[in-house]
Design a protein around this motif. Structure first.
Motif, short mmCIF file in Angstrom:
data_model
loop_
_atom_site.label_atom_id
_atom_site.label_comp_id
_atom_site.label_asym_id
_atom_site.label_seq_id
_atom_site.Cartn_x
_atom_site.Cartn_y
_atom_site.Cartn_z
N VAL A 102 2.55 73.84 51.01
CA VAL A 102 3.41 72.74 51.41
C VAL A 102 2.80 71.93 52.55
N SER A 103 1.92 72.53 53.34
CA SER A 103 1.31 71.80 54.45
C SER A 103 0.44 70.66 53.95
N GLU A 104 0.03 70.72 52.68
CA GLU A 104 -0.82 69.69 52.12
C GLU A 104 -0.02 68.61 51.42
N ILE A 105 1.34 68.73 51.40
CA ILE A 105 2.19 67.83 50.63
C ILE A 105 2.95 66.90 51.58
N SER A 106 2.74 65.59 51.44
CA SER A 106 3.45 64.63 52.28
C SER A 106 4.88 64.44 51.82
N ASN A 107 5.12 64.51 50.53
CA ASN A 107 6.46 64.35 49.96
C ASN A 107 6.68 65.46 48.93
N PRO A 108 7.50 66.50 49.27
CA PRO A 108 7.69 67.62 48.35
C PRO A 108 8.13 67.22 46.96
N SER A 109 8.87 66.09 46.83
CA SER A 109 9.33 65.66 45.50
C SER A 109 8.17 65.21 44.62
N ASP A 110 6.98 65.00 45.22
CA ASP A 110 5.79 64.62 44.45
C ASP A 110 4.88 65.81 44.19
N TYR A 111 5.30 66.98 44.60
CA TYR A 111 4.47 68.17 44.49
C TYR A 111 4.20 68.51 43.04
N LYS A 112 2.91 68.61 42.68
CA LYS A 112 2.52 68.97 41.32
C LYS A 112 1.54 70.15 41.38
N PRO A 113 2.01 71.34 40.97
CA PRO A 113 1.12 72.49 40.95
C PRO A 113 -0.03 72.28 39.96
N LEU A 114 -1.00 73.13 40.04
CA LEU A 114 -2.15 73.08 39.15
C LEU A 114 -1.69 73.08 37.69
N GLY A 115 -2.15 72.12 36.92
CA GLY A 115 -1.83 72.06 35.50
C GLY A 115 -0.75 71.06 35.16
N VAL A 116 0.07 70.65 36.14
CA VAL A 116 1.15 69.68 35.88
C VAL A 116 0.57 68.27 35.84
N THR A 117 0.78 67.57 34.73
CA THR A 117 0.24 66.22 34.59
C THR A 117 1.18 65.17 35.17
N HIS A 118 2.49 65.34 34.96
CA HIS A 118 3.46 64.41 35.54
C HIS A 118 4.82 65.07 35.59
N ILE A 119 5.70 64.55 36.45
CA ILE A 119 7.03 65.11 36.68
C ILE A 119 8.05 64.33 35.86
N ILE A 120 8.93 65.05 35.15
CA ILE A 120 9.93 64.39 34.32
C ILE A 120 11.35 64.61 34.81
N SER A 121 11.56 65.48 35.80
CA SER A 121 12.89 65.71 36.35
C SER A 121 12.75 66.15 37.79
N GLN A 122 13.61 65.58 38.67
CA GLN A 122 13.55 65.90 40.09
C GLN A 122 14.89 66.39 40.60
N GLY A 123 14.84 67.26 41.58
CA GLY A 123 16.02 67.83 42.21
C GLY A 123 15.55 68.92 43.14
N GLN A 124 16.38 69.95 43.37
CA GLN A 124 15.93 71.09 44.14
C GLN A 124 14.75 71.77 43.45
N SER A 125 14.78 71.72 42.13
CA SER A 125 13.64 72.16 41.33
C SER A 125 13.08 70.95 40.61
N LEU A 126 11.77 70.97 40.37
CA LEU A 126 11.11 69.92 39.61
C LEU A 126 10.71 70.46 38.25
N ILE A 127 10.62 69.56 37.28
CA ILE A 127 10.11 69.93 35.97
C ILE A 127 8.92 69.04 35.68
N GLY A 128 7.77 69.66 35.50
CA GLY A 128 6.54 68.93 35.24
C GLY A 128 5.95 69.31 33.90
N VAL A 129 5.33 68.34 33.25
CA VAL A 129 4.73 68.57 31.94
C VAL A 129 3.37 69.24 32.11
N LEU A 130 3.16 70.34 31.37
CA LEU A 130 1.87 71.02 31.36
C LEU A 130 1.01 70.54 30.19
N ASN A 131 1.65 70.40 29.02
CA ASN A 131 0.96 69.89 27.83
C ASN A 131 2.02 69.46 26.83
#
Length: 305
Positions: A33-62
């Protein structure tokens, strides 16, 4: 894609946080998290883009998978909620009416990707759907709820935002941050999610949840499916919660001039014992709707001739 059977009887004594992958409650999520300026933009390794935001995020892997993960990787509470949801999904097991659970990794839950999105979104952009098709969705959702309850799980947030559609436009229930009950009906896990006001059964303890509170929410979901909009469309969940609560408490329901109104009101009044009873009543309505569709088709053909 998914098998049609759930956990074996031997799985019933499994510790809720133990997973087949070996991921346990003591395993830490990846944290940067120290490397993230905006947690809502956080994309773990493998996530190409985010399709849902909230307390949890949903990101597309493939094309086939998404990842559900905490928006803040250092937030212990969100991490715990993710673990609980995974435990509940594993307990339910694979089923055609349940979102496909593909396991945990160090970032979060891997789930099957359903590009059609939610039923809520589909109805928004496809307002002219046959009643018989809508009743199909209602039956499928009731079936999913019945399955969940048979696994000692209370969903706690049944609404069309949490109902997805597969490629065949069939219903799948998603978002399992609810309650897992032990064999003695005590709470084994609680993801602390509860219904929004338009799906919330009035009760003294907001944290209380049961089959009947889920069935109440199912009634609101059926109303939404049939009418194409939520109950009390002039009111907003965020700002008018007290008014919505009072209307439900007083039995001030919308008019009953819509298909399945009797089923919806029985859900709201707590008159059903389980989801199977809801399914039986919906099946009777579906039979009548199909006969009406058939009659209308014959009439149209005669007029065209």
């Amino acid at each position: 894609m998914e098998s049609t059977h759930g956990p074996s009887p031997n799985d019933q004594e499994q510790t809720p946080y133990e997973f087949e992958s070996g991921f346990t409650e003591h395993t830490s999520f990846h944290s940067n998290v120290s490397e993230i300026s905006n947690p809502s933009d956080y994309k773990p390794l493998g996530v190409t883009h985010i399709i849902s935001q909230g307390q949890s995020l949903i990101g597309v892997l493939n094309d086939n998978q998404v990842l559900k993960y905490p928006s803040d990787p250092n937030n212990k509470e969100y991490q715990e909620i993710i673990r609980k949801e995974a435990a509940i999904l594993q307990r339910i097991g694979a089923h055609p009416r349940i979102v496909g659970f593909l396991g945990l990794n160090e970032f979060g839950i891997r789930l099957r990707y359903y590009p059609q999105g939610s039923l809520r979104r589909y109805l928004k952009y496809h307002p002219y759907v046959r009643v018989s098709k809508k009743l199909d969705w209602c039956e499928q959702l009731a079936s999913a709820v019945g399955l969940v309850h048979s696994k000692n799980v209370i969903h706690c947030d049944i609404c069309l935002h949490n109902v997805l559609l597969n490629d065949n436009l069939e219903v799948l229930l998603a978002d399992f941050q609810g309650i897992l009950l032990s064999r003695d009906n005590t709470v084994a896990l609680d993801g602390l999610t509860r219904e929004c006001p338009k799906s919330y059964m009035p009760r003294e303890d907001i944290h209380d949840a049961s089959v009947k509170t889920d069935l109440f929410a199912l009634g609101s979901a059926i109303y939404h499916i049939i009418n194409g909009h939520e109950v009390f469309p002039e009111l907003r969940n965020l700002h008018d919660g007290e008014e919505i609560l009072h209307r439900f408490m007083d039995g001030t329901y919308p008019g009953s001039d819509y298909v399945a109104s009797s089923v919806v009101e029985k859900c709201w009044k707590g008159e059903y014992t389980d989801a199977k009873e809801v399914s039986v009543d919906l099946a009777e309505l579906q039979q009548a709707a199909r006969q009406a569709d058939s009659g209308n088709l014959k009439r149209d053909l005669i007029l065209q001739w």
